[in-house]
Each structure stands twice: as C-alpha cells, then as structure tokens.
Design an enzyme around this catalytic site. Structure first.
Site, short mmCIF file in Angstrom:
data_model
loop_
_atom_site.label_atom_id
_atom_site.label_comp_id
_atom_site.label_asym_id
_atom_site.label_seq_id
_atom_site.Cartn_x
_atom_site.Cartn_y
_atom_site.Cartn_z
N LYS A 1 -17.76 -100.05 -54.49
CA LYS A 1 -16.87 -99.31 -53.58
C LYS A 1 -15.58 -98.90 -54.29
O LYS A 1 -15.04 -97.83 -54.03
CB LYS A 1 -16.53 -100.18 -52.35
CG LYS A 1 -17.59 -100.13 -51.28
CD LYS A 1 -17.10 -100.67 -49.95
CE LYS A 1 -18.20 -100.62 -48.91
NZ LYS A 1 -17.86 -101.29 -47.66
N ASP B 1 -14.94 -99.51 -42.85
CA ASP B 1 -16.02 -100.19 -42.14
C ASP B 1 -16.97 -99.09 -41.69
O ASP B 1 -16.54 -97.99 -41.34
CB ASP B 1 -15.50 -100.99 -40.95
CG ASP B 1 -16.49 -102.09 -40.57
OD1 ASP B 1 -17.00 -102.78 -41.48
OD2 ASP B 1 -16.77 -102.27 -39.37
N SER B 2 -18.26 -99.38 -41.75
CA SER B 2 -19.21 -98.34 -41.41
C SER B 2 -20.49 -98.95 -40.89
O SER B 2 -20.71 -100.15 -40.99
CB SER B 2 -19.52 -97.50 -42.67
OG SER B 2 -20.09 -98.32 -43.67
N GLY C 1 -29.39 -98.89 -47.49
CA GLY C 1 -29.27 -99.29 -46.07
C GLY C 1 -30.28 -98.59 -45.17
O GLY C 1 -31.48 -98.58 -45.45
N LYS D 1 -26.35 -85.44 -49.51
CA LYS D 1 -25.92 -86.46 -48.54
C LYS D 1 -24.41 -86.64 -48.62
O LYS D 1 -23.71 -86.67 -47.61
CB LYS D 1 -26.62 -87.80 -48.81
CG LYS D 1 -26.11 -88.89 -47.84
CD LYS D 1 -26.47 -90.31 -48.17
CE LYS D 1 -25.65 -91.26 -47.28
NZ LYS D 1 -25.79 -92.67 -47.59
N HIS E 1 -20.97 -89.29 -43.06
CA HIS E 1 -19.86 -89.88 -42.29
C HIS E 1 -18.71 -90.28 -43.22
O HIS E 1 -17.55 -90.07 -42.92
CB HIS E 1 -20.37 -91.08 -41.51
CG HIS E 1 -21.25 -92.03 -42.29
ND1 HIS E 1 -22.29 -91.60 -43.07
CD2 HIS E 1 -21.20 -93.37 -42.45
CE1 HIS E 1 -22.87 -92.64 -43.66
NE2 HIS E 1 -22.22 -93.73 -43.30
P1 IMP Z 1 -19.88 -102.41 -44.45
O1 IMP Z 1 -20.01 -102.41 -45.94
O2 IMP Z 1 -19.43 -103.67 -43.83
O3 IMP Z 1 -19.14 -101.22 -43.93
O4 IMP Z 1 -21.38 -102.34 -43.91
C1 IMP Z 1 -21.94 -101.15 -43.62
C2 IMP Z 1 -23.42 -101.29 -43.40
O5 IMP Z 1 -23.80 -100.17 -42.61
C3 IMP Z 1 -24.21 -101.22 -44.67
O6 IMP Z 1 -24.64 -102.47 -45.11
C4 IMP Z 1 -25.40 -100.37 -44.27
O7 IMP Z 1 -26.33 -101.21 -43.69
C5 IMP Z 1 -24.89 -99.50 -43.15
N1 IMP Z 1 -24.48 -98.20 -43.67
C6 IMP Z 1 -23.21 -97.72 -43.76
N2 IMP Z 1 -23.20 -96.50 -44.32
C7 IMP Z 1 -24.48 -96.21 -44.60
C8 IMP Z 1 -25.10 -95.08 -45.21
O8 IMP Z 1 -24.49 -94.09 -45.64
N3 IMP Z 1 -26.43 -95.15 -45.33
C9 IMP Z 1 -27.17 -96.21 -44.92
N4 IMP Z 1 -26.65 -97.27 -44.35
C10 IMP Z 1 -25.30 -97.28 -44.18
#
Ligand code: IMP
Length: 206
Positions: A21, A77-78, A165, A187, A192
């Site tokens: 990241k 966060d995503s 993911g 992509k 997002h």
């Molecule tokens: P974070 O790193 O806590 O924000 O977790 C985000 C989770 O959401 C990831 O582990 C993925 O499972 C899912 N995620 C977020 N962005 C994407 C994407 O662009 N593609 C596929 N999965 C995503």
C-alpha cells in the site's frame, strides 16, 4: 469562515503496515511531490478497526497514526458491499476470507448468502458496490475524508486471476469483464480507489 486545511508537499505518513500500500501511495502521489512512509517504519501500533463504517475505520486509523507520530497521516478502508445483503460483507470484507486470506471461500460465502435470499419468484439481487474511503488526519484531531464508489453486478463462478480479493466476481457497470479478467490498468482507471484518490489528489494539489 475558516480556511480549508492544506498540506505542504513532502513526506506523507501512511497509516498502514502494508508495504504494498505504501508503494502504491508513493506511485500515485509522487507527481504532486509527496512520498509515503509507513506507520510500520515509524514503529507505530495498528489500532483495532472498531467503527461500523468504512469512513469510521479510515478516520480512526488516520487519527491514531497522526496522534502517535505528531504529523498528518493518511489511512484507507475499503471493501465490497452487496445490495442483497444489506451492505455485507462491507467493513468485514477482509475478515470473510479468514486468517488464511482465502478469497475463493469468501466469494463462495457471498454467493451462498445471496442465493439464500432468493425471492419467491426466483430473483437474486446481484447488485454491489466496491467502496474506498481515504482519510487524512492531523494530530489535533482535524480530519478530511474522500470516498470512491464503483457500482456493479456480481457473477458466479469467479472469473479471471488478474486482480485480488473479490475482483473475480465483480463486473463494473457498463463492462462485461470482471475486475479479475480486466487489464489492471483499466481497472485502476475506474476503480473505487481511483475515484477516492482523484479526490484526495485534487485536495492535496489544490
Ligand atoms: P482493507 O485493506 O482493510 O481496506 O480491506 C479491504 C478488503 O476489501 C480487501 O481485503 C479485499 O477483500 C476487499 N477489497 C477492497 N478493494 C478491493 C478491490 O479493488 N478488489 C477486490 N477486493 C477488494
């Protein structure tokens, strides 16, 4: 009226312990003079994600890093939010894959949960959003957030192995390929995260 808070170019603390990241952030922000350093490099602890929204979690991570380091910090966060599951897995998107980060299992779990909600006339609501929130916090508690959303449809079985993911089950609106099948550059131009980053960059450069 108070002036909007600005951030001078230079080092930007990323509230993450994930080196991938940090690299991505540096790539995205280098053209406007920012270089990301990670909270991990500075030995800052990772707070527990206790909020119940993407924005809440992004803000608490950014604030913890900013207060810990005494300088502005950025967090994200995503996740995937399914219309037919009242927004699940949402903030639990990573957790649905378990400790072994098994996204095949997580995608199956989404499919099972969706089909369990099949209506009497056989309809399954396959609409979903990928959501990304970026929060920039200052040590005094000031925080600004930027949200990116991409709408799409879920398909099953999963298709493509180019993303990560939940990418193999998500077809963005107006497209026929899943994010897992699509050229990564394509992509990254519509995701997002791209939308949230564009808003952040506009703020930083403005
Ligand atoms: P974070 O790193 O806590 O924000 O977790 C985000 C989770 O959401 C990831 O582990 C993925 O499972 C899912 N995620 C977020 N962005 C994407 C994407 O662009 N593609 C596929 N999965 C995503």
């Amino acid at each position: 009226m108070t002036e909007p808070r600005k951030l001078p170019p230079g080092r930007l603390l990323a509230a993450t312990h994930n080196p991938g990241k940090v690299r991505e952030l540096t790539d995205l922000l280098s053209d406007i003079g920012f270089k990301a350093v990670s909270a991990g490099e500075l030995g800052l602890p990772e707070p527990e994600e206790t909020a119940d929204t993407f924005q809440g979690n992004a803000e608490l991570k950014a604030l913890a890093a900013a207060r810990g380091a005494g300088e502005p910090a950025l967090a994200d966060d995503s996740g995937l939010a399914c219309d037919g599951l009242a927004g699940a897995p949402g903030i639990y998107s990573a957790r649905w894959a378990g400790g072994s980060k098994d996204f095949r299992a997580a995608m199956q779990k989404v499919e099972d949960a969706l089909t369990a909600e099949t209506t009497a006339d056989g309809e399954v609501d396959r609409r979903a959003s990928f959501v990304s929130v970026l929060s920039l916090a200052w040590p005094d508690g000031h925080v600004v957030s930027f949200e990116g959303i991409v709408r799409g449809q879920l398909v099953f079985p999963p298709r493509g192995d180019r993303g990560f993911g939940y990418d193999p089950i998500f077809v963005p609106e107006g497209e026929t390929e899943t994010f897992g099948e699509m050229d990564p550059a394509r992509k990254h131009a519509m995701s997002h995260r791209a939308v949230a980053f564009a808003k952040l960059k506009q703020f930083l450069a403005g």
